[in-house]
Design a protein around this motif. Structure first.
Motif, short mmCIF file in Angstrom:
data_model
loop_
_atom_site.label_atom_id
_atom_site.label_comp_id
_atom_site.label_asym_id
_atom_site.label_seq_id
_atom_site.Cartn_x
_atom_site.Cartn_y
_atom_site.Cartn_z
N ARG A 1 -25.14 -26.62 5.06
CA ARG A 1 -23.77 -26.58 4.28
C ARG A 1 -22.78 -27.88 5.58
N ASP B 1 -25.39 -23.81 8.39
CA ASP B 1 -24.72 -24.50 8.64
C ASP B 1 -24.77 -25.08 10.19
N SER C 1 -25.23 -19.39 6.72
CA SER C 1 -23.49 -20.00 6.58
C SER C 1 -24.01 -18.99 4.38
N GLU C 2 -24.54 -19.36 3.26
CA GLU C 2 -24.27 -18.58 2.10
C GLU C 2 -24.39 -19.28 1.02
N SER D 1 -20.79 -16.29 -1.65
CA SER D 1 -21.07 -15.68 0.15
C SER D 1 -22.02 -15.37 -0.41
N ILE E 1 -18.33 -21.40 5.64
CA ILE E 1 -18.15 -20.64 4.65
C ILE E 1 -16.72 -20.93 3.92
#
Ligand code: PMP
Length: 308
Positions: free
Chosen positions: A149, A187, A193-194, A199, A217
């Motif tokens: 991310r 991340d 992260s997402e 989410s 996020i």
């Protein structure tokens, strides 16, 4: 997302309702600093029916749009109230009486970069929330993407800027190329992260866990809503904390949440099946309650719904 979206005949652009196919700008306009918002209006009482529409969490979405504009150095030429009216006009101009997705898009003008174009296109969509037994029957096999991310010292994940979605598109393409349905980002520290446009929440030992804003996020409106209603209304504890990749694999349930994805359970990650049953009991309970909230059936949360 496998949900069908149908484009609208009319949109609002720079102050007036026009035909969507005539919402054109020059190819010379800059696009790298454009922003947008994704918002849904749901049918009241029965999400599968036609009827009165309410915009869900208008204020949170429009506040985020203003934050995105500030981060990207754009000044909004309208008030938030004027954009609400523009949104209502778009929905009414199309005569919609079913669930609608709207996506205000804003980008700087080439000649006068401090000024912006604003367009509000709309689509009708079929919600996966309103279909009871069949809504989650489809399997969703995900991977952890090899793309990380975007880190907040490179691009701001908290702004809903189109530039960020190059990252999401690469992860989606990787998943498709490898034969999967979607991707989950870690991340730059290696924590969960997402999703690519949603989410993520996991369920472990009866507890719901979701990564913090510092895990790169987007500050999701749906996540914020769920973090409030899951413990307060359903009595299920929620923890906001970093999640490791191994924890993800060892979860009883994992689901994505967002305006577009609503509540979307995942069957497996990297080929490892999640939990004992699909969709899980907790995910189902949350989805059912969320469907009631967006359909304006829950008295205490009616203020989250703005009538069209
Ligand atoms: N993360 C990303 C990257 C997104 O694009 C979205 C969709 N807006 C979300 C999370 C979910 O945010 P929201 O609940 O506000 O739609």
């Amino acid at each position: 997302m496998s949900v069908a979206f149908h484009g609208a005949k009319f949109c609002w652009m720079n102050g007036e309702i026009i035909e969507t196919e005539k919402a054109l700008v020059s190819a010379m306009e800059p696009i790298h600093l454009s922003i947008f918002e994704g918002i849904k209006a749901y049918v009241e009482n029965d999400l599968c029916d036609k009827g009165r529409l309410n915009i869900f969490q208008w204020k949170s979405h429009i506040d985020r749009l203003w934050r995105s504009a500030a981060v990207c150095g754009m000044k909004m030429p309208y008030t938030k109230e004027e954009l609400l009216e523009a949104t209502r006009k778009t929905i009414r101009a199309n005569g919609f009486d079913m669930n609608v997705y709207i996506q205000p898009r804003i980008w700087p003008r080439a000649e006068t970069p401090k000024e912006v174009h604003i367009v509000i296109p709309a689509w009708t969509f079929e919600t996966i929330l309103g279909k009871d037994n069949t809504r989650f029957s489809k399997e969703r096999r995900f991977i952890v993407s090899s793309w990380r991310r975007i880190a907040s010292d490179a691009l701001p994940p908290q702004a809903k800027a189109w530039a960020n979605y190059g990252n999401s598109a690469l992860a989606m393409r990787e998943a498709e190329r490898l034969g999967y349905d979607g991707a989950i980002f870690l991340d730059n520290r290696g924590f969960v992260s997402e999703g690519t446009g949603a989410s993520i929440m996991t369920v472990r030992n009866g507890k719901v866990i979701t990564p913090p804003v510092s895990a790169s996020i987007l500050e999701s409106v749906t996540r914020e809503t769920l973090v409030k209603i899951i413990p307060e209304d359903l009595g299920i504890p929620v923890e906001v904390r970093d999640i490791t990749r191994v924890e993800l694999y060892a979860s009883d349930e994992v689901f994505l949440c967002g305006t577009g994805w609503e509540i979307t359970p995942i069957t497996s990650i990297d080929g490892l099946p999640l939990g004992k049953e699909y969709p899980g009991v907790v995910t189902n309970r949350i989805a059912e309650y969320y469907a009631d909230v967006v359909a304006r059936k829950v008295e205490k949360h009616k203020e989250w719904l703005t009538p069209v």
